[in-house]
Design an enzyme around this catalytic site. Sequence first.
Site, PDB file in Angstrom:
ATOM      1  N   ASP A   1       8.493   1.823  -9.282  1.00  0.00           N
ATOM      2  CA  ASP A   1       9.645   2.805  -9.469  1.00  0.00           C
ATOM      3  C   ASP A   1       9.623   3.123 -10.872  1.00  0.00           C
ATOM      4  O   ASP A   1      10.095   4.267 -11.260  1.00  0.00           O
ATOM      5  CB  ASP A   1      10.709   2.221  -9.084  1.00  0.00           C
ATOM      6  CG  ASP A   1      11.193   2.115  -7.577  1.00  0.00           C
ATOM      7  OD1 ASP A   1      10.218   2.735  -6.676  1.00  0.00           O
ATOM      8  OD2 ASP A   1      12.102   1.250  -7.056  1.00  0.00           O
TER       9      ASP A   1
ATOM     10  N   THR B   1       3.837   1.570  -1.033  1.00  0.00           N
ATOM     11  CA  THR B   1       4.608   1.492  -2.516  1.00  0.00           C
ATOM     12  C   THR B   1       3.520   2.271  -3.501  1.00  0.00           C
ATOM     13  O   THR B   1       3.817   3.111  -4.268  1.00  0.00           O
ATOM     14  CB  THR B   1       4.748   0.266  -2.967  1.00  0.00           C
ATOM     15  OG1 THR B   1       5.867  -0.327  -1.970  1.00  0.00           O
ATOM     16  CG2 THR B   1       5.701   0.254  -4.462  1.00  0.00           C
TER      17      THR B   1
ATOM     18  N   ALA C   1       0.824  -1.289   0.146  1.00  0.00           N
ATOM     19  CA  ALA C   1       0.073  -0.068  -0.122  1.00  0.00           C
ATOM     20  C   ALA C   1       0.815   1.297  -0.006  1.00  0.00           C
ATOM     21  O   ALA C   1       0.595   2.298  -0.778  1.00  0.00           O
ATOM     22  CB  ALA C   1      -0.854   0.036   1.277  1.00  0.00           C
TER      23      ALA C   1
END
Length: 207
Positions: free
Chosen positions: A90, A31, A29
């Site tokens: 990312d 992230t 969560a």
Amino acid sequence: MLRNLRPVVASTLDPVGRALARVGLTPNAVTVLGSVGVLTSALVLYPRGELLLGTLLVTFFTLFDMLDGAVARARTRDNEFGAFLDSFMDRLSDAGILCGLLLWFIGGGNSPVLTLVTLFCLVAGFGVSYVKARAEGLGVRCDVGIAERTERLVIVLTAAGLEGMGVPYALPTGLWLLALLSVVTIGQRLLETHNRLGGAERRPTSH
């Protein structure tokens, strides 16, 4: 280059991670929340030319995204999917930052040259990550390179923030530097992978 700071950063974030774990937040969560914050800030504010505010918010959510590891340590759980999700988000966050700047140069920034440089940085950033991922898929480590993700983020966010503060040529300088260092890093990782694989004449299946 900045990887030596990771233990210090981790120990600093651990208390915050424990607090987030106590209120029920999971590493996944954290992230997702951090990445959504980065994407929203970059894709909404950068195209409008709000470089300083956009950079401040992107930096905040980037630091927030770093808390997923601290939350995972607090919950004492290893989660392979969590590591996969973190890496995937990312890549999306990095792309979102550069896409926001790309839209700015196409629109109000009105710079065809920097549009192309930003596009190059976007593609090269994926190249840096892909070389490492592909090497590890072949069973070799590829933790080398002058400009890993942290360094690339520092460069682009510092440049955008300074540009937003009115510092002349900050963003163009940062983007040209990012492009150069990305190329160097890809070269370093290709060479490292070649050396670790022994230059074997095998051709893995393409993707």
